[in-house]
Design a protein around this motif. Sequence first.
Motif, PDB file in Angstrom:
ATOM      1  N   ASP A   2       0.712  -1.489   0.063  1.00  0.00           N
ATOM      2  CA  ASP A   2      -0.046   0.057   0.300  1.00  0.00           C
ATOM      3  C   ASP A   2       0.835   1.671   0.367  1.00  0.00           C
ATOM      4  OD1 ASP A   2      -2.739  -1.061  -0.146  1.00  0.00           O
ATOM      5  OD2 ASP A   2      -2.432  -1.694   2.213  1.00  0.00           O
ATOM      6  N   PHE A   3       1.568   1.427  -0.888  1.00  0.00           N
ATOM      7  CA  PHE A   3       2.022   2.733  -1.477  1.00  0.00           C
ATOM      8  C   PHE A   3       2.135   3.420  -2.399  1.00  0.00           C
ATOM      9  CE2 PHE A   3       4.181  -0.798  -3.577  1.00  0.00           C
ATOM     10  CZ  PHE A   3       5.241  -0.161  -4.382  1.00  0.00           C
ATOM     11  N   THR A   4       2.321   4.456  -2.471  1.00  0.00           N
ATOM     12  CA  THR A   4       2.901   5.531  -3.487  1.00  0.00           C
ATOM     13  C   THR A   4       3.599   6.139  -4.241  1.00  0.00           C
ATOM     14  OG1 THR A   4       0.910   6.760  -2.880  1.00  0.00           O
ATOM     15  CG2 THR A   4       1.513   7.648  -4.338  1.00  0.00           C
ATOM     16  N   VAL A   5       3.834   5.844  -5.657  1.00  0.00           N
ATOM     17  CA  VAL A   5       4.657   6.336  -6.650  1.00  0.00           C
ATOM     18  C   VAL A   5       4.441   7.572  -7.412  1.00  0.00           C
ATOM     19  CG1 VAL A   5       6.549   5.819  -8.433  1.00  0.00           C
ATOM     20  CG2 VAL A   5       5.188   3.700  -7.102  1.00  0.00           C
ATOM     21  N   ILE A   6       5.728   8.258  -7.318  1.00  0.00           N
ATOM     22  CA  ILE A   6       5.442   9.897  -7.655  1.00  0.00           C
ATOM     23  C   ILE A   6       6.397  10.193  -8.625  1.00  0.00           C
ATOM     24  CG2 ILE A   6       4.981  12.732  -6.736  1.00  0.00           C
ATOM     25  CD1 ILE A   6       4.449  11.271  -4.279  1.00  0.00           C
ATOM     26  N   ASP A   7       5.628  10.666  -9.747  1.00  0.00           N
ATOM     27  CA  ASP A   7       7.093  10.883 -10.871  1.00  0.00           C
ATOM     28  C   ASP A   7       6.561  12.002 -10.838  1.00  0.00           C
ATOM     29  OD1 ASP A   7       8.357  11.000 -13.717  1.00  0.00           O
ATOM     30  OD2 ASP A   7       6.427  10.390 -14.189  1.00  0.00           O
ATOM     31  N   ARG A   8       8.353  12.332 -10.433  1.00  0.00           N
ATOM     32  CA  ARG A   8       8.161  14.356 -10.203  1.00  0.00           C
ATOM     33  C   ARG A   8       8.638  14.465 -11.699  1.00  0.00           C
ATOM     34  NH1 ARG A   8      14.176  12.950  -7.683  1.00  0.00           N
ATOM     35  NH2 ARG A   8      13.101  12.401  -5.115  1.00  0.00           N
ATOM     36  N   ARG A   9       8.660  14.203 -12.888  1.00  0.00           N
ATOM     37  CA  ARG A   9       8.623  15.002 -13.561  1.00  0.00           C
ATOM     38  C   ARG A   9       7.097  15.693 -14.475  1.00  0.00           C
ATOM     39  NH1 ARG A   9       9.928  10.566 -18.113  1.00  0.00           N
ATOM     40  NH2 ARG A   9       8.936   9.499 -16.584  1.00  0.00           N
ATOM     41  N   ASP A  10       5.731  15.128 -14.052  1.00  0.00           N
ATOM     42  CA  ASP A  10       4.608  15.618 -14.450  1.00  0.00           C
ATOM     43  C   ASP A  10       3.519  15.753 -12.646  1.00  0.00           C
ATOM     44  OD1 ASP A  10       4.178  13.017 -14.161  1.00  0.00           O
ATOM     45  OD2 ASP A  10       3.511  12.986 -16.376  1.00  0.00           O
ATOM     46  N   ASP A  11       4.825  14.491 -11.765  1.00  0.00           N
ATOM     47  CA  ASP A  11       3.411  14.876 -10.998  1.00  0.00           C
ATOM     48  C   ASP A  11       2.253  13.284 -10.993  1.00  0.00           C
ATOM     49  OD1 ASP A  11       5.102  16.518  -8.948  1.00  0.00           O
ATOM     50  OD2 ASP A  11       3.570  17.791  -9.818  1.00  0.00           O
ATOM     51  N   SER A  12       2.714  12.791 -11.871  1.00  0.00           N
ATOM     52  CA  SER A  12       2.034  11.535 -11.644  1.00  0.00           C
ATOM     53  C   SER A  12       1.515  11.218 -10.762  1.00  0.00           C
ATOM     54  CB  SER A  12       1.968  10.682 -13.141  1.00  0.00           C
ATOM     55  OG  SER A  12       1.496  11.464 -14.091  1.00  0.00           O
ATOM     56  N   THR A  13       0.996  10.704  -9.688  1.00  0.00           N
ATOM     57  CA  THR A  13       1.304   9.260  -9.095  1.00  0.00           C
ATOM     58  C   THR A  13      -0.080   7.835  -9.116  1.00  0.00           C
ATOM     59  OG1 THR A  13      -1.114  10.237  -8.040  1.00  0.00           O
ATOM     60  CG2 THR A  13       1.209  10.875  -7.018  1.00  0.00           C
ATOM     61  N   TYR A  14       0.874   6.555  -8.022  1.00  0.00           N
ATOM     62  CA  TYR A  14       0.469   5.749  -8.463  1.00  0.00           C
ATOM     63  C   TYR A  14       0.336   5.150  -7.465  1.00  0.00           C
ATOM     64  CZ  TYR A  14       1.886   6.923 -13.702  1.00  0.00           C
ATOM     65  OH  TYR A  14       1.639   7.608 -14.398  1.00  0.00           O
ATOM     66  N   HIS A  15      -0.824   4.103  -7.201  1.00  0.00           N
ATOM     67  CA  HIS A  15      -0.498   3.702  -5.993  1.00  0.00           C
ATOM     68  C   HIS A  15      -0.545   1.943  -6.410  1.00  0.00           C
ATOM     69  CE1 HIS A  15      -2.947   1.505  -2.187  1.00  0.00           C
ATOM     70  NE2 HIS A  15      -2.077   2.261  -1.924  1.00  0.00           N
ATOM     71  N   CYS A  16       0.572   1.399  -5.139  1.00  0.00           N
ATOM     72  CA  CYS A  16       0.086  -0.112  -5.205  1.00  0.00           C
ATOM     73  C   CYS A  16       0.002  -1.223  -4.416  1.00  0.00           C
ATOM     74  CB  CYS A  16       2.028  -0.135  -6.281  1.00  0.00           C
ATOM     75  SG  CYS A  16       2.509   0.632  -7.245  1.00  0.00           S
ATOM     76  N   ARG A  17       0.063  -1.858  -4.293  1.00  0.00           N
ATOM     77  CA  ARG A  17      -0.760  -2.639  -2.896  1.00  0.00           C
ATOM     78  C   ARG A  17       0.438  -3.850  -3.045  1.00  0.00           C
ATOM     79  NH1 ARG A  17      -6.254  -5.031  -2.758  1.00  0.00           N
ATOM     80  NH2 ARG A  17      -4.927  -5.779  -0.940  1.00  0.00           N
ATOM     81  N   THR A  18       1.294  -3.605  -3.384  1.00  0.00           N
ATOM     82  CA  THR A  18       2.408  -4.960  -3.262  1.00  0.00           C
ATOM     83  C   THR A  18       3.124  -3.741  -4.975  1.00  0.00           C
ATOM     84  OG1 THR A  18       2.157  -6.900  -4.749  1.00  0.00           O
ATOM     85  CG2 THR A  18       0.901  -6.332  -2.432  1.00  0.00           C
ATOM     86  N   GLY A  19       5.265  -4.469  -3.710  1.00  0.00           N
ATOM     87  CA  GLY A  19       6.261  -4.129  -4.527  1.00  0.00           C
ATOM     88  C   GLY A  19       7.592  -4.383  -3.746  1.00  0.00           C
ATOM     89  N   TRP A  20       8.228  -3.980  -4.384  1.00  0.00           N
ATOM     90  CA  TRP A  20      10.301  -4.052  -3.573  1.00  0.00           C
ATOM     91  C   TRP A  20      10.707  -2.421  -4.259  1.00  0.00           C
ATOM     92  CZ3 TRP A  20      11.992  -8.053  -0.779  1.00  0.00           C
ATOM     93  CH2 TRP A  20      13.441  -7.589  -0.287  1.00  0.00           C
TER      94      TRP A  20
END
Length: 104
Positions: free
Chosen positions: A69-87
């Motif tokens: 349950d984490f978020t990845v933010i693209d610094r280039r355009d402030d797009s955000t993506y919520h992910c359930r699992t990852g590494w």
Amino acid sequence: MPCRAVALSTVLAAALGAAALLLTTPPADPARASAERAGEMFACELVETRYPQVFGRNCDPGRWGPLSDFTVIDRRDDSTYHCRTGWAEGPPRVSGQSCLAQRG
């Protein structure tokens, strides 16, 4: 001989006390805290999407281990993506599975 036994038991008690303190003391650096924290955010310089997967490069904070349950933010355009699992693999990269783009 009794002095050695007392000295040894004192050293062992001190070592066990120190180990217990380490196990109960929260990490000083929040980036090293539990990987299972909800709401963690990674700001990355480059984000690539292959839904439902997201890959980030050059990310902050730099930490290692499993994620949920984490978020990845693209610094280039402030797009955000919520992910359930990852590494996470330190600052170089983070990858997420079961991700969805978030609307601002």
